[in-house]
Write a protein that holds these residues in place. Structure first.
Motif: not given
Length: 103
Positions: A34, A36, A48, A55-58, A102-103
């Protein structure tokens, strides 16, 4: 879907399914890694932009290959002084395949 990630001190524009050669990432062939450090994510509806990271995106990717780049010769010489140095270097790299953003 499109993203800009940062790994190994460099930035890459990626999308799912891409094969990417990056600086060495620890892991075995077939492992899922992953990432980050996502700087930008573009979907069909919106963009974005992170400040500096989203934030929180991978990004999930699988390791396809661990290898070494071809040898680069570093040769230093100072004329008329008898100074010569020859050194070789092979950079380690990892080839990854982007599975999902992943957003």
């Amino acid at each position: 879907m499109l993203a800009v990630i940062k790994t190994g001190g460099k930035q890459y524009i990626i999308k799912p399914g891409d094969l990417l050669k990056v600086e060495k990432i620890e892991g075995e062939v077939g492992d899922i890694v992953e990432i980050n450090e996502v700087l930008l994510v573009k979907t069909d509806k919106e963009i974005k932009i992170g400040t500096p990271l989203v934030e929180n995106a991978k990004v999930r990717a699988s390791i396809v290959e661990q290898g070494k780049a071809p040898k680069v010769i570093v040769f230093k010489k100072k004329p008329k002084k008898g100074y010569k140095r020859k050194k070789g270097h092979r950079q380690l790299y990892t080839t990854i395949e982007i599975k999902e953003i992943i957003v």
